[in-house]
Design an enzyme around this catalytic site. Sequence first.
Site, mmCIF file in Angstrom:
data_model
loop_
_atom_site.group_PDB
_atom_site.id
_atom_site.type_symbol
_atom_site.label_atom_id
_atom_site.label_comp_id
_atom_site.label_asym_id
_atom_site.label_seq_id
_atom_site.Cartn_x
_atom_site.Cartn_y
_atom_site.Cartn_z
ATOM 1 N N GLU A 285 7.086 0.285 16.119
ATOM 2 C CA GLU A 285 8.134 0.861 15.276
ATOM 3 C C GLU A 285 8.243 2.336 15.652
ATOM 4 O OE1 GLU A 285 6.497 -0.299 11.339
ATOM 5 O OE2 GLU A 285 8.171 -1.708 11.265
ATOM 6 N N ASN B 26 0.811 -1.225 0.000
ATOM 7 C CA ASN B 26 0.000 0.000 0.000
ATOM 8 C C ASN B 26 0.843 1.274 0.000
ATOM 9 O OD1 ASN B 26 0.751 -0.654 2.643
ATOM 10 N ND2 ASN B 26 -0.938 0.500 3.503
ATOM 11 N N CYS C 215 -3.369 1.432 6.316
ATOM 12 C CA CYS C 215 -3.791 0.670 7.498
ATOM 13 C C CYS C 215 -4.430 1.589 8.532
ATOM 14 C CB CYS C 215 -2.598 -0.068 8.081
ATOM 15 S SG CYS C 215 -1.191 1.010 8.385
ATOM 16 N N GLY D 216 1.942 -6.217 7.229
ATOM 17 C CA GLY D 216 1.050 -6.834 6.243
ATOM 18 C C GLY D 216 -0.228 -7.268 6.912
ATOM 19 N N THR E 66 -1.390 -13.338 7.484
ATOM 20 C CA THR E 66 0.029 -13.620 7.228
ATOM 21 C C THR E 66 0.820 -13.489 8.528
ATOM 22 O OG1 THR E 66 -0.319 -12.515 5.097
ATOM 23 C CG2 THR E 66 1.934 -13.118 5.642
ATOM 24 N N GLU F 297 3.334 -5.536 12.306
ATOM 25 C CA GLU F 297 2.390 -4.424 12.097
ATOM 26 C C GLU F 297 1.311 -4.950 11.171
ATOM 27 O OE1 GLU F 297 2.525 -1.609 13.580
ATOM 28 O OE2 GLU F 297 4.522 -1.741 14.447
#
Length: 479
Positions: free
Chosen positions: A460, A150, A282, A226, A230, A248
């Site tokens: 992060e 994205n 996101c 992602g 996943t 994340e």
Amino acid sequence: MEKLLNYINGELVEPKKGEYFDNIEPATGKVYSLIPDSDIDDVNAATAAAKAAFPIWSRMSIQERSDILLRVAKLIGERQEELAQAESRDNGKPLKLARTADIPRAQANFHFYATGILHYASESHSMGDLAINYTLRQPIGIAGCISPWNLPLYLFSWKIAPALAAGNTVVAKPSEVTPYTAYLLSKICIDAGMPKGVLNIVHGLGPKAGAAIIEHNDIPMISFTGGTATGEWIARTAAPKFKKLSLELGGKNPNIIFADCDFEDMMKTTVHSSFANQGQICLCGSRILVERPIYEKFKDEFVKRVKALKVGNPKDNVNLGAVVSKPHMEKVLSYVELARDEGGTVLTGGKRAEVGGEFSEGYFLEPTIIEGLSHTCRTNQEEIFGPVVTIMPFDTDEEALMMANSTKYGLASTVWTSNLKRAHTIARELHTGIVWINCWLLRDLRTPFGGVKSSGVGREGGFEALQFFTEPKNVCVKY
Ligand code: NDP
């Protein structure tokens, strides 16, 4: 047809098996380049290069490492237009967004960590006359960095820059759907004089090249951004190997609008926070909760402004470009159908946007607003990750909080109110890693970034990322 190449041990190389797959331009639906279909052999070569480079890179002076990363940042700045054009073409996003957000932020990520590492210090703990402890924060080894489609270069560099600044070497994989700017970054690293093997970029499919990175025994830490599914697989796979993990993941972010807000400011930002990057951020507010006294006024004005948004050729002055791929477009449209089945009313949008000409096969969607759904239905519980939002009225602060906190996700939330007490109280009670009050996506790179619940593990940003990419060691010295 242009072939993208892997970046391994300082060189641009073909995948070992020589196999490629198509890279499609979302705005036209046409293939325009070929992506290496890398496998475990390529990941092994990248990991071997990263392993060999680690002793030199990790022992290099901080100033030298910083200088190299600053050169990367400078070159990103100098090649901003080329990178922005590439990002827009690869992803479908408006060129002006790539110019003003994606690429400047990728440059800022390198600049931020190249300078941040110069200020990164560790703690000491005095035991009076007896002893002194200090915490040695050492680079760990090879970082595996995997990023989504994205915000391709933006999120790729958000991982790579702190990993490298902290003294690790890296094996990274961008999303197969948007590999182009990562490929250009490899060329920039060569031109910036990045020592060979320090950064290695392997292109390919998630379950093949990506999984080989996750499973590799010589890669002790994984930084992944992602989808939640996943992320779950990665957590399961990495746990028995005791890898350090930063995840994340997805979001289903509430945007809570109180009647006492600055209406114009809220409205302008809400149009943006709903549909920026075709809703594929996101952090986009996909569930809009509006206090009942202003619900009808909000609805009328919001629908009016969203109908006026321009969808089309990403190179034109448009508000929305194409969504990233055909499967993704179909997924988003299937959620609109689901919303109808669940009793929702589509107030605007809900279908492909007709752009015509060379873009007639492109993946364009109309920005979509849906009302009339319960906060518990699947449309309001599952991440759609496209230009689709729902609007729902609420009556009390408690009800707004209950609805906001009712999903498995907990990434970000937005609150609109001019009541200071309410703003702080709601912020305290929201189960999300980030709360924006009277703003959206206002980012200070020093702040912790990440989500709770199924939106991820770890943070992060700022020194949090440098802490993730280093291992603390307690050294105790008796006087
Ligand atoms: P995916 O989880 O499908 O893919 C993310 C990355 O992981 C891609 O590079 C993908 O490769 C790779 N991958 C896929 N399967 C595996 C595997 N088994 N092992 C290792 N790597 C794998 O997510 P999307 O690319 O679809 O991105 C959208 C998602 O990202 C959304 O859920 C969004 O919310 C989330 N996101 C979260 C952010 C946050 O900060 N919390 C920020 C931005 C996005 P490939 O593409 O080649 O399959």
